[in-house]
Design a protein around this motif. Structure first.
Motif, PDB file in Angstrom:
ATOM      1  N   UNK A  19      11.533   3.952 -26.840  1.00  0.00           N
ATOM      2  CA  UNK A  19      11.049   3.516 -28.157  1.00  0.00           C
ATOM      3  C   UNK A  19       9.524   3.580 -28.181  1.00  0.00           C
ATOM      4  N   UNK A  20       8.996   3.898 -29.353  1.00  0.00           N
ATOM      5  CA  UNK A  20       7.550   3.896 -29.548  1.00  0.00           C
ATOM      6  C   UNK A  20       7.223   3.185 -30.853  1.00  0.00           C
ATOM      7  N   UNK A  21       6.392   2.172 -30.761  1.00  0.00           N
ATOM      8  CA  UNK A  21       5.955   1.452 -31.948  1.00  0.00           C
ATOM      9  C   UNK A  21       4.570   1.965 -32.340  1.00  0.00           C
ATOM     10  N   UNK A  22       4.363   2.120 -33.633  1.00  0.00           N
ATOM     11  CA  UNK A  22       3.071   2.592 -34.120  1.00  0.00           C
ATOM     12  C   UNK A  22       2.821   1.992 -35.499  1.00  0.00           C
ATOM     13  N   UNK A  23       1.621   2.163 -35.965  1.00  0.00           N
ATOM     14  CA  UNK A  23       1.264   1.602 -37.257  1.00  0.00           C
ATOM     15  C   UNK A  23       0.333   2.539 -37.995  1.00  0.00           C
ATOM     16  N   UNK A  24       0.394   2.504 -39.302  1.00  0.00           N
ATOM     17  CA  UNK A  24      -0.516   3.253 -40.158  1.00  0.00           C
ATOM     18  C   UNK A  24      -1.151   2.233 -41.085  1.00  0.00           C
ATOM     19  N   UNK A  25      -2.351   1.818 -40.764  1.00  0.00           N
ATOM     20  CA  UNK A  25      -2.999   0.766 -41.540  1.00  0.00           C
ATOM     21  C   UNK A  25      -3.319   1.207 -42.965  1.00  0.00           C
ATOM     22  N   UNK A  80      -3.755  -6.152 -43.665  1.00  0.00           N
ATOM     23  CA  UNK A  80      -2.692  -5.675 -42.773  1.00  0.00           C
ATOM     24  C   UNK A  80      -3.267  -5.272 -41.424  1.00  0.00           C
ATOM     25  N   UNK A  81      -4.413  -4.627 -41.427  1.00  0.00           N
ATOM     26  CA  UNK A  81      -4.939  -4.019 -40.206  1.00  0.00           C
ATOM     27  C   UNK A  81      -5.329  -5.031 -39.136  1.00  0.00           C
ATOM     28  N   UNK A  82      -5.567  -6.268 -39.499  1.00  0.00           N
ATOM     29  CA  UNK A  82      -6.033  -7.234 -38.512  1.00  0.00           C
ATOM     30  C   UNK A  82      -4.894  -7.998 -37.863  1.00  0.00           C
ATOM     31  N   UNK A  83      -3.691  -7.740 -38.317  1.00  0.00           N
ATOM     32  CA  UNK A  83      -2.538  -8.473 -37.800  1.00  0.00           C
ATOM     33  C   UNK A  83      -1.812  -7.717 -36.702  1.00  0.00           C
ATOM     34  N   UNK A  84      -1.268  -8.468 -35.770  1.00  0.00           N
ATOM     35  CA  UNK A  84      -0.311  -7.881 -34.841  1.00  0.00           C
ATOM     36  C   UNK A  84       1.020  -7.750 -35.565  1.00  0.00           C
ATOM     37  N   UNK A  85       1.815  -6.794 -35.124  1.00  0.00           N
ATOM     38  CA  UNK A  85       3.090  -6.508 -35.772  1.00  0.00           C
ATOM     39  C   UNK A  85       4.169  -6.346 -34.718  1.00  0.00           C
ATOM     40  N   UNK A  86       5.394  -6.625 -35.110  1.00  0.00           N
ATOM     41  CA  UNK A  86       6.464  -6.490 -34.134  1.00  0.00           C
ATOM     42  C   UNK A  86       7.791  -6.110 -34.754  1.00  0.00           C
ATOM     43  N   UNK A  87       8.657  -5.600 -33.915  1.00  0.00           N
ATOM     44  CA  UNK A  87      10.040  -5.308 -34.296  1.00  0.00           C
ATOM     45  C   UNK A  87      10.965  -6.200 -33.482  1.00  0.00           C
ATOM     46  N   UNK A  88      11.926  -6.803 -34.180  1.00  0.00           N
ATOM     47  CA  UNK A  88      12.940  -7.633 -33.547  1.00  0.00           C
ATOM     48  C   UNK A  88      14.311  -7.015 -33.793  1.00  0.00           C
ATOM     49  N   UNK A  89      15.225  -7.311 -32.914  1.00  0.00           N
ATOM     50  CA  UNK A  89      16.621  -6.890 -33.067  1.00  0.00           C
ATOM     51  C   UNK A  89      17.506  -8.136 -32.987  1.00  0.00           C
ATOM     52  N   UNK A  90      18.486  -8.163 -33.869  1.00  0.00           N
ATOM     53  CA  UNK A  90      19.447  -9.266 -33.852  1.00  0.00           C
ATOM     54  C   UNK A  90      20.861  -8.717 -33.925  1.00  0.00           C
ATOM     55  N   UNK A  91      21.704  -9.224 -33.050  1.00  0.00           N
ATOM     56  CA  UNK A  91      23.123  -8.885 -33.091  1.00  0.00           C
ATOM     57  C   UNK A  91      23.889 -10.142 -33.463  1.00  0.00           C
ATOM     58  N   UNK A  92      25.084  -9.993 -34.001  1.00  0.00           N
ATOM     59  CA  UNK A  92      25.847 -11.155 -34.477  1.00  0.00           C
ATOM     60  C   UNK A  92      26.031 -12.206 -33.391  1.00  0.00           C
ATOM     61  N   UNK A  93      25.744 -13.441 -33.758  1.00  0.00           N
ATOM     62  CA  UNK A  93      25.953 -14.543 -32.840  1.00  0.00           C
ATOM     63  C   UNK A  93      24.847 -14.786 -31.848  1.00  0.00           C
ATOM     64  N   UNK A 117      -0.645  -4.583 -31.273  1.00  0.00           N
ATOM     65  CA  UNK A 117      -1.774  -5.391 -31.717  1.00  0.00           C
ATOM     66  C   UNK A 117      -2.565  -4.662 -32.799  1.00  0.00           C
ATOM     67  N   UNK A 118      -3.532  -5.355 -33.346  1.00  0.00           N
ATOM     68  CA  UNK A 118      -4.392  -4.727 -34.350  1.00  0.00           C
ATOM     69  C   UNK A 118      -5.153  -3.564 -33.733  1.00  0.00           C
TER      70      UNK A 118
END
Length: 121
Positions: free
Chosen positions: A66-72, A28-41, A51-52
């Motif tokens: 917004x703040x993105x974070x990770x706990x490896x 898990x720790x070596x991968x980049x991660x992301x959040x996506x948002x989708x709305x109908x249509x 990033x890692x």
């Protein structure tokens, strides 16, 4: 790969939510991660990625809120969403991917069920 997102819900504009995503993935720790948002249509759009090495990048509309974070150690990705707006609503998906040398994020085609965020005015 399994991605389990949670933490969504119905909130009033101006309030906060914290999304979590547990990823069952080797290294898990070596991968980049992301959040996506989708709305109908509409297509799924990248909201934030990390990033890692912990370097983050945000869509312009969420910068400063917004703040993105990770706990490896826990194989978990987070998205702290403050000062929510009605237009932040949608289904949020977490992703695993890579970041190109010029900083573009590309998600692997693994998607969990997402978590619904609804913001009332």
């Amino acid at each position: 790969v399994q991605l389990q997102a949670s933490g969504g819900g119905l909130v009033q504009a101006g309030r906060s939510l914290r999304l979590s995503c547990v990823a069952s993935i080797v290294d898990f720790s070596i991968n980049a991660l992301g959040w996506y948002r989708q709305v109908p249509g509409k297509q799924r759009n990248l909201v934030a990625r990390i990033t890692s090495g912990g370097i983050t990048k945000y869509e312009d509309s969420v910068k400063g809120r917004f703040t993105v974070s990770r706990d490896n150690a826990k194989n978990t990705l987070y998205l702290q969403m403050n000062s929510l707006k009605v237009e932040d609503a949608g289904v949020y998906y977490c992703s695993v991917g890579v970041v190109s040398p010029i900083g573009n994020y590309y998600a692997y085609d693994y998607w969990g069920q997402g978590t619904q965020v609804t913001v009332s005015s």
